[in-house]
Scaffold this motif. Structure first.
Motif, PDB file in Angstrom:
ATOM      1  N   SER A 118     -22.174  -3.320  -7.023  1.00  0.00           N
ATOM      2  CA  SER A 118     -22.004  -2.130  -7.528  1.00  0.00           C
ATOM      3  C   SER A 118     -20.693  -1.859  -8.442  1.00  0.00           C
ATOM      4  O   SER A 118     -19.771  -1.387  -8.213  1.00  0.00           O
ATOM      5  CB  SER A 118     -21.623  -1.184  -6.358  1.00  0.00           C
ATOM      6  N   LEU A 119     -21.033  -2.856  -9.526  1.00  0.00           N
ATOM      7  CA  LEU A 119     -20.078  -2.685 -10.620  1.00  0.00           C
ATOM      8  C   LEU A 119     -20.613  -2.303 -12.036  1.00  0.00           C
ATOM      9  O   LEU A 119     -20.087  -2.307 -12.949  1.00  0.00           O
ATOM     10  CB  LEU A 119     -19.528  -3.896 -10.881  1.00  0.00           C
ATOM     11  N   ASN A 125     -15.231  -2.118 -18.321  1.00  0.00           N
ATOM     12  CA  ASN A 125     -13.974  -2.136 -18.273  1.00  0.00           C
ATOM     13  C   ASN A 125     -13.322  -3.621 -18.179  1.00  0.00           C
ATOM     14  O   ASN A 125     -13.854  -4.367 -17.533  1.00  0.00           O
ATOM     15  CB  ASN A 125     -13.462  -1.282 -17.076  1.00  0.00           C
ATOM     16  N   HIS A 126     -12.105  -3.783 -18.935  1.00  0.00           N
ATOM     17  CA  HIS A 126     -11.401  -5.088 -18.625  1.00  0.00           C
ATOM     18  C   HIS A 126     -11.222  -5.324 -17.186  1.00  0.00           C
ATOM     19  O   HIS A 126     -10.837  -4.189 -16.707  1.00  0.00           O
ATOM     20  CB  HIS A 126     -10.197  -5.049 -19.396  1.00  0.00           C
ATOM     21  N   VAL A 127     -11.154  -6.528 -16.769  1.00  0.00           N
ATOM     22  CA  VAL A 127     -10.936  -6.856 -15.374  1.00  0.00           C
ATOM     23  C   VAL A 127      -9.601  -6.165 -14.966  1.00  0.00           C
ATOM     24  O   VAL A 127      -9.324  -5.775 -14.089  1.00  0.00           O
ATOM     25  CB  VAL A 127     -11.018  -8.356 -14.979  1.00  0.00           C
ATOM     26  N   SER A 131      -9.678  -1.941  -9.875  1.00  0.00           N
ATOM     27  CA  SER A 131      -8.902  -2.045  -8.512  1.00  0.00           C
ATOM     28  C   SER A 131      -9.223  -3.109  -7.758  1.00  0.00           C
ATOM     29  O   SER A 131      -9.936  -3.845  -8.095  1.00  0.00           O
ATOM     30  CB  SER A 131      -9.447  -0.734  -7.912  1.00  0.00           C
ATOM     31  N   GLY A 132      -8.429  -3.287  -7.098  1.00  0.00           N
ATOM     32  CA  GLY A 132      -8.415  -4.455  -6.067  1.00  0.00           C
ATOM     33  C   GLY A 132      -9.789  -4.673  -5.422  1.00  0.00           C
ATOM     34  O   GLY A 132     -10.406  -5.634  -5.525  1.00  0.00           O
ATOM     35  N   GLY A 133     -10.476  -3.670  -4.909  1.00  0.00           N
ATOM     36  CA  GLY A 133     -11.735  -3.684  -4.488  1.00  0.00           C
ATOM     37  C   GLY A 133     -12.628  -4.156  -5.385  1.00  0.00           C
ATOM     38  O   GLY A 133     -13.715  -4.926  -5.042  1.00  0.00           O
ATOM     39  N   ASP A 161      -8.856  -1.234   1.228  1.00  0.00           N
ATOM     40  CA  ASP A 161      -8.874  -0.168   2.252  1.00  0.00           C
ATOM     41  C   ASP A 161     -10.125  -0.141   3.289  1.00  0.00           C
ATOM     42  O   ASP A 161     -11.026  -0.682   2.650  1.00  0.00           O
ATOM     43  CB  ASP A 161      -8.413   1.240   1.494  1.00  0.00           C
ATOM     44  N   PRO A 162     -10.277   0.514   4.129  1.00  0.00           N
ATOM     45  CA  PRO A 162     -11.296   0.522   5.038  1.00  0.00           C
ATOM     46  C   PRO A 162     -12.652   0.856   4.240  1.00  0.00           C
ATOM     47  O   PRO A 162     -13.619   0.004   4.447  1.00  0.00           O
ATOM     48  CB  PRO A 162     -11.150   1.738   6.064  1.00  0.00           C
TER      49      PRO A 162
END
Ligand SMILES: Nc1ncnc2c1ncn2[C@@H]1O[C@H](COP(=O)(O)OP(=O)(O)OP(=O)(O)O)[C@@H](O)[C@H]1O
Ligand SMILES: [Mg+2]
Lengths: 309, 386
Positions: A118-119, A125-127, A131-133, A161-162
């Motif tokens: 799902s990217l 976008n530059h890595v 976000s962390g996820g 996060d969850p």
């Protein structure tokens, strides 16, 4: 069918014995989870299997391939997401995937991988700005680009996060549907229970135990803890305590004010008896529960140590 | 059967080429997106060069001073006239202020107390002015400058000597004449090009430290990627960047500051490749023992700083204190800058002995540091770094 077999792995770094004796085998198509506290030797074990660190002792077989003779074939067969999700920060997810794709003869199309993790939306976008996820999902995507049969994920959900964690669970379950074999490490018992076909608990470089999550829990004990609290205060709890001590399947009770804990080997029967008793005496029950045993209890039972995430 | 085999082989080469292409493109994008690379590789050298040129090259002849000895074996009207004129030239500082004996002058040249000894004609009829320079320095900027200036001077002297036929010509003793004169602008321009390529190599390998720290090297090693191809694409990218530096600095030098370049392309390519490779090897060596980017930058900074001032980038080595000169003589940048001057200003062919000596020094630096770096990398690969 066994796709990976590991026997008597050992590895020391100077005086630190990171891995003392680890053996297991992984079957085709399963999610195999290695769980253990910080410093248990999970990453070191994986890195030996991935061919990055040479073991001091022990054997590693991928079917009939081993690192000494078939390094390139193994590299083509496995996909790795290392604990430090390393990628080119100034490139986009798409560019990272394309670059990694060029290392393999028959990589999967980049769009397909972007879709799985799902990217698609963030592919340009530059890595650095993910976000962390999202970053973690890209790391998994990089592991999938070669369409590997065996996938290694080293703590894919730590620090997320969850919601983000659940995203990654979905990816792992999707891989399982595709028939891939996944070897996963985690700190989260809940995750291990939920995702894995089999769980290998390691501590201080040793395998503590290995089985399906439910078998591990069942193995532990057949006793369950029942908790009950009463609307009518201590008097009711005291009476119920006295009553339950008489029951055959109850081994032990504990009372604190109006709250009562009962350990019973046949919890359903015990509950029925208890409700009969409260109804006869018209005591109001405020709360009742049977505590589920979890892998955490397995860990505590086997190591005698408290579990910390 | 045979055909099939061939196809498979072709496939392998295609994959390798594709890998090279993708890695090169990735490196290119990384460099273009890295602001630091732009600043230190392009902007900084340009600014530095502009500053130096503006400050020092306004009246270049005056700023460039070189110490000479003058020998007037038997004073005659012609030599008297030349003596007074040479003493009047602001570029020359005549040691002890007056003519000395030829022995004394040659001793000074030997001891490198003067850059050159000018020996005036013994009779008014004699038409030769001799220039004695130290063999070690014959390719040095000072010697070149002295001969260039004298050459001009002799032409003027010829005009002055009333007679219509040229009377004086400059003869060199133990020096091969450069065909073109060295202006400070040219000197600085070539020095700056050498410096920025050297710095590109010495600083650029910080990427490697960063990649190792982030675990990217490890990550690539988990794939079947060919690390040799990775190194090659990295090198190609760096050479491309250096070519941009050369072209850009040359354009600014020539168009803005009127530098005169007479390029021998073949010599230039050889010197450029060897210089760029050996400075990259130096950076590779730094990266092999630096755990962090800060450590790497520290080492690279010290080395680049030392070389910047000791290798005749801004001022000729001959103008520096004597005790420093032996240090300059072992630094690779000295020879890289010299080599670029030879090939970009003097149009020198590759066959010059001093050029080869310089190439040898650079090759030694490059080979030794590359080997040391490789050994250190191998040794560390055993205890995996994380
Ligand atoms: N390269 C190394 N050099 C020295 N010690 C190391 C190295 N790698 C691991 N160790 C040590 O080996 C032990 C096991 O480390 P490892 O990373 O395998 O644990 P882990 O189970 O993955 O822990 P975590 O959950 O924190 O990731 C630790 O005590 C660690 O300090
Ligand atoms: Mg770990």
């Amino acid at each position: 069918m066994t796709v990976l077999e590991v026997r008597n792995l050992q590895k020391s770094f100077g005086s630190i014995k990171a891995v003392k004796d680890i053996s297991f085998s992984v079957h085709a198509g399963e999610v195999f989870t290695i769980i253990g506290p910080n410093g248990a030797g999970k990453t070191t074990t994986l890195e030996m299997i991935e061919g990055l660190v040479s073991p001091d002792n022990g054997v590693i077989h991928f079917g009939d391939l081993d690192w000494n003779k078939h390094a390139v074939s193994i590299k083509k067969k496995i996909g790795v997401q290392p604990q430090s999700s390393a990628m080119f920060d100034l490139l986009t997810p798409e560019e990272n995937l394309n670059l990694f794709a060029s290392f393999y003869d028959d990589a999967r199309p980049t769009e397909e991988i972007l879709e799985i993790v799902s990217l698609t939306e963030h592919r340009k976008n530059h890595v650095k700005k993910l976000s962390g996820g999202q970053r973690q999902r890209l790391a998994i995507g990089l592991a999938l680009i070669s369409d590997p049969q065996i996938i290694f994920l080293d703590e894919p959900t730590t620090g997320l996060d969850p919601q983000a964690r659940r995203n990654i669970w979905d990816i792992i379950l999707h891989l399982k549907e595709l028939g891939k074999t996944t070897i996963l490490t985690t700190h989260y018992m809940e995750e291990a229970e939920k995702l894995s076909d089999r769980v290998c608990i390691v501590d201080q470089g040793n395998v503590i135990t290995l089985d399906t999550p439910s078998a591990l829990i069942e193995k532990l004990t057949d006793e369950r803890e029942i908790r009950m609290s009463f609307l009518d205060g201590e008097k009711a709890a005291e009476d119920a305590d006295r009553f339950s001590k008489e029951l055959e399947s109850v081994s032990k009770t504990e009372r604190e004010g109006a709250a009562l804990k009962i350990w019973a080997s046949k919890p359903e029967e015990t509950l029925l008896d208890l409700f009969k008793f409260t109804k006869e005496n018209s005591y109001g029950v405020e709360q009742v529960s049977i505590r589920e045993m979890s892998l955490e209890d397995v860990f505590i039972a086997f190591t005698g140590k408290e579990w910390r995430d | 059967m045979c055909l099939l085999h061939l196809r498979a082989k072709n496939g392998g080469i295609n994959i390798k080429f594709n890998q090279f292409k993708m890695m090169f493109l990735a490196q290119l994008k990384l460099t273009l997106r890295e602001k630091q690379a732009w600043f230190w590789g392009i902007f900084f050298p340009v600014i530095l060069m502009v500053i130096f040129m503006v400050i020092f090259s306004g009246n270049s002849d005056e700023e460039f001073k070189t110490e000479v000895a003058i020998v007037d074996p038997s004073p005659n009207p012609a030599s008297e006239m030349m003596l007074s004129q040479i003493s009047g030239l602001p570029v020359f500082e005549v040691k002890s202020g007056k003519p000395v004996t030829r022995d004394k002058a040659e001793e000074w040249v030997k001891e490198q107390e003067v850059d050159a000894a000018i020996i005036l004609p013994e009779t008014a009829e004699e038409s030769s002015v001799f220039l004695v320079v130290n063999k070690e320095n014959e390719q040095g900027a000072a010697a070149q400058a002295v001969s260039g200036i004298l050459d001009k001077f002799v032409q003027q002297a010829n005009l002055l000597a009333a007679g219509a036929s040229p009377k004086y010509d400059l003869q060199y003793e133990s020096i091969t004449s450069g065909t073109n004169e060295l202006d400070y602008t040219d000197f600085l321009l070539t020095g700056m090009i050498a410096l920025s390529i050297a710095q590109g190599g010495m600083f650029g390998m910080v990427d490697l430290v960063e990649m190792r720290r982030k675990g990217l090297i490890k990550r690539l090693r988990m794939t079947p990627a060919n690390m040799g191809i990775f190194g090659l694409s990295d090198m190609a990218m760096r050479l491309l960047f250096s070519i941009v530096q050369i072209v850009l600095l040359s354009l600014i030098g020539v168009l803005v500051f009127g530098a005169n370049l007479y390029i021998n392309p073949f010599t230039l390519i050889i010197i450029f490749l060897i210089g760029a490779l050996s400075f990259n090897a130096l950076g590779y060596f730094f990266s092999s023992f630096s755990k962090t980017t800060e450590a790497y930058m520290g080492v690279a900074n010290i080395c680049s700083f030392l070389m910047m001032f000791l290798s005749g980038v801004f001022f000729p080595i001959e103008t520096m204190p004597e005790w420093i000169q032996p240090i300059s003589a072992v630094l690779p940048l000295t020879y890289f800058a010299d080599g670029l001057r030879e090939s970009m200003v003097y149009e020198a062919g590759i066959a010059t002995a001093s050029l080869w000596a310089g190439i040898a020094v650079m090759v030694i630096w490059g080979a030794v540091t590359f080997l040391l770096g490789s050994v250190l990398y191998k040794r560390k690969a055993i205890a995996a770094d994380r």
